[in-house]
Scaffold this motif. Sequence first.
Motif, PDB file in Angstrom:
ATOM      1  N   VAL A   1       1.745  -4.544   4.225  1.00  0.00           N
ATOM      2  CA  VAL A   1       2.845  -3.567   4.044  1.00  0.00           C
ATOM      3  C   VAL A   1       2.453  -2.296   3.681  1.00  0.00           C
ATOM      4  CG1 VAL A   1       5.280  -3.348   3.455  1.00  0.00           C
ATOM      5  CG2 VAL A   1       4.732  -5.334   4.329  1.00  0.00           C
ATOM      6  N   ALA A   2       2.909  -1.199   4.229  1.00  0.00           N
ATOM      7  CA  ALA A   2       2.552   0.000   3.690  1.00  0.00           C
ATOM      8  C   ALA A   2       4.002   1.076   3.737  1.00  0.00           C
ATOM      9  CB  ALA A   2       1.369   0.588   4.341  1.00  0.00           C
TER      10      ALA A   2
ATOM     11  N   THR B   1       0.985  -1.032   0.106  1.00  0.00           N
ATOM     12  CA  THR B   1       0.077  -0.069  -0.173  1.00  0.00           C
ATOM     13  C   THR B   1       0.977   1.293   0.133  1.00  0.00           C
ATOM     14  OG1 THR B   1      -1.677  -1.238   1.194  1.00  0.00           O
ATOM     15  CG2 THR B   1      -1.827   1.085   1.091  1.00  0.00           C
ATOM     16  N   LEU B   2       0.815   2.144  -1.082  1.00  0.00           N
ATOM     17  CA  LEU B   2       1.434   3.257  -1.154  1.00  0.00           C
ATOM     18  C   LEU B   2       0.551   4.566  -0.868  1.00  0.00           C
ATOM     19  CD1 LEU B   2       4.313   4.635  -1.900  1.00  0.00           C
ATOM     20  CD2 LEU B   2       3.195   4.676  -4.547  1.00  0.00           C
TER      21      LEU B   2
ATOM     22  N   GLN C   1       4.946  -4.052  -6.416  1.00  0.00           N
ATOM     23  CA  GLN C   1       3.906  -3.593  -6.947  1.00  0.00           C
ATOM     24  C   GLN C   1       3.119  -2.220  -6.109  1.00  0.00           C
ATOM     25  OE1 GLN C   1       1.518  -6.637  -8.451  1.00  0.00           O
ATOM     26  NE2 GLN C   1       2.018  -6.380 -10.574  1.00  0.00           N
ATOM     27  N   TYR C   2       2.388  -1.453  -6.513  1.00  0.00           N
ATOM     28  CA  TYR C   2       1.963  -0.400  -5.741  1.00  0.00           C
ATOM     29  C   TYR C   2       0.551  -0.272  -5.598  1.00  0.00           C
ATOM     30  CZ  TYR C   2       7.066   0.743  -6.101  1.00  0.00           C
ATOM     31  OH  TYR C   2       8.258   0.738  -5.943  1.00  0.00           O
ATOM     32  N   ASP C   3      -0.224  -0.093  -4.712  1.00  0.00           N
ATOM     33  CA  ASP C   3      -1.557  -0.056  -4.632  1.00  0.00           C
ATOM     34  C   ASP C   3      -1.927   1.434  -3.771  1.00  0.00           C
ATOM     35  OD1 ASP C   3      -4.263   0.114  -4.196  1.00  0.00           O
ATOM     36  OD2 ASP C   3      -4.209  -1.458  -2.748  1.00  0.00           O
ATOM     37  N   GLU C   4      -1.931   2.469  -4.643  1.00  0.00           N
ATOM     38  CA  GLU C   4      -1.833   3.811  -4.067  1.00  0.00           C
ATOM     39  C   GLU C   4      -3.129   4.144  -3.448  1.00  0.00           C
ATOM     40  OE1 GLU C   4      -1.188   8.269  -5.750  1.00  0.00           O
ATOM     41  OE2 GLU C   4       0.091   6.767  -6.633  1.00  0.00           O
ATOM     42  N   GLN C   5      -2.930   4.803  -2.155  1.00  0.00           N
ATOM     43  CA  GLN C   5      -4.231   5.003  -1.572  1.00  0.00           C
ATOM     44  C   GLN C   5      -3.857   6.449  -0.946  1.00  0.00           C
ATOM     45  OE1 GLN C   5      -7.073   3.509  -1.366  1.00  0.00           O
ATOM     46  NE2 GLN C   5      -6.506   1.615  -2.586  1.00  0.00           N
ATOM     47  N   GLN C   6      -5.135   7.028  -0.736  1.00  0.00           N
ATOM     48  CA  GLN C   6      -4.785   8.455  -0.036  1.00  0.00           C
ATOM     49  C   GLN C   6      -5.265   8.476   1.529  1.00  0.00           C
ATOM     50  OE1 GLN C   6      -3.415  10.941  -1.346  1.00  0.00           O
ATOM     51  NE2 GLN C   6      -3.349   9.903  -3.490  1.00  0.00           N
ATOM     52  N   ALA C   7      -4.572   9.383   2.200  1.00  0.00           N
ATOM     53  CA  ALA C   7      -5.168   9.405   3.798  1.00  0.00           C
ATOM     54  C   ALA C   7      -4.744  11.015   4.134  1.00  0.00           C
ATOM     55  CB  ALA C   7      -4.330   8.541   4.768  1.00  0.00           C
TER      56      ALA C   7
ATOM     57  N   ILE D   1       8.152  13.513  -2.631  1.00  0.00           N
ATOM     58  CA  ILE D   1       9.204  12.695  -2.167  1.00  0.00           C
ATOM     59  C   ILE D   1       8.825  11.219  -2.436  1.00  0.00           C
ATOM     60  CG2 ILE D   1       9.840  14.380  -0.324  1.00  0.00           C
ATOM     61  CD1 ILE D   1       8.284  12.928   1.812  1.00  0.00           C
ATOM     62  N   THR D   2       7.447  10.907  -2.365  1.00  0.00           N
ATOM     63  CA  THR D   2       6.987   9.543  -2.532  1.00  0.00           C
ATOM     64  C   THR D   2       7.279   9.139  -4.345  1.00  0.00           C
ATOM     65  OG1 THR D   2       5.227   9.724  -1.098  1.00  0.00           O
ATOM     66  CG2 THR D   2       5.092   8.024  -2.831  1.00  0.00           C
ATOM     67  N   GLU D   3       6.995  10.254  -5.184  1.00  0.00           N
ATOM     68  CA  GLU D   3       7.367  10.181  -6.490  1.00  0.00           C
ATOM     69  C   GLU D   3       8.879   9.820  -6.786  1.00  0.00           C
ATOM     70  OE1 GLU D   3       7.288  12.504 -10.478  1.00  0.00           O
ATOM     71  OE2 GLU D   3       6.431  13.162  -9.147  1.00  0.00           O
TER      72      GLU D   3
END
Length: 332
Positions: free
Chosen positions: A63-64, A5-6, A32-38, A16-18
């Motif tokens: 894992v995130a 989880t990204l 692989q990335y599962d992009e999520q917002q918070a 900075i994540t990019e």
Amino acid sequence: MATITLIPGDGIGPEITEAVVKILDAAGADLQYDEQQAGLTALREEGDLIPESLLDSIKTHKVALKGPLTTPVGEGFRSINVTLRQKFDLYQNVRPCRTIDGIKTRFDQVDFVLFRENTEGLYSGFEIFDERNQIADGIARVSRKGSERIIRAAFEYARKHGRKTVTLVHKANIIKQASGLFLTVGRELALEYPDIEFQDRIVDNMCMQMVMYPDRYDVIVATNLFGDILSDLGAGLVGGLGVVPGANIGDGIAIFEAVHGSAPDIAGQGIANPTALLQSAIMMLRHLNQMETADKVETALFKTLADQSKTTGDLGGNNSTQQFADNVIANL
């Protein structure tokens, strides 16, 4: 292939994540990335600070990797970081503090790891406010179970990584029940690890010790509030929050994060330093048993940091966030 989880986060988080993802991909990380917002971004886009889709993703992938999130001081919503830690019972906050060549500090032999209990203590959320008398009470909950598992985690880490000493930090001389229980459990568990030296320090003395003799410490374990303070103090010894990693680990789920703030004042300018998040990603790779890739990224990062002309402005260079990422990639 591991799916994580990204969570880009707020403020400088997406930038900075990019940069970090770019470096991980260039290094051949099997991810692989599962992009999520918070946080504020999620509130704006989805109407919820912690969307169910984010929680489901973390439950699924275990894992995130998380960028910084904004929490108002003294008002507004409760810390999202604290909420996630308690939601997934991430009782270990692990903060390595190590001197890095090229980053100017007052000490050159610092290398310790701080284990902070992450779900109890004064951050449990047990607060009472007496409106009539204007009195606020905060309850520092410390349990035997909570103490046992964080102290054991510190000892197990020391044994696994060849560390020689575990130092338990407390205030049992004054807070005799809550802090006293933590110390008692530490002394009991130390008997199970005769190969590891055990010592304890009163927290105020420990603060003085850390700024005078930080090279004397190896693995440190503390309750929530004391650990929070000492981990930032430790970061200050090695260059600040912009260069140290952080991990929140439970028995089945782990979230690796940049421990600094979201820095909205410089967001969007492309000048933020991604080192802390990259260091956290290196911890994540080791957690996922991708040791070779973790070592490769770490070596490239340290080589880049050793050359000030390749760093971002906060470390004396004049590179943008993405230029810094490119410099790390060039050193892979």
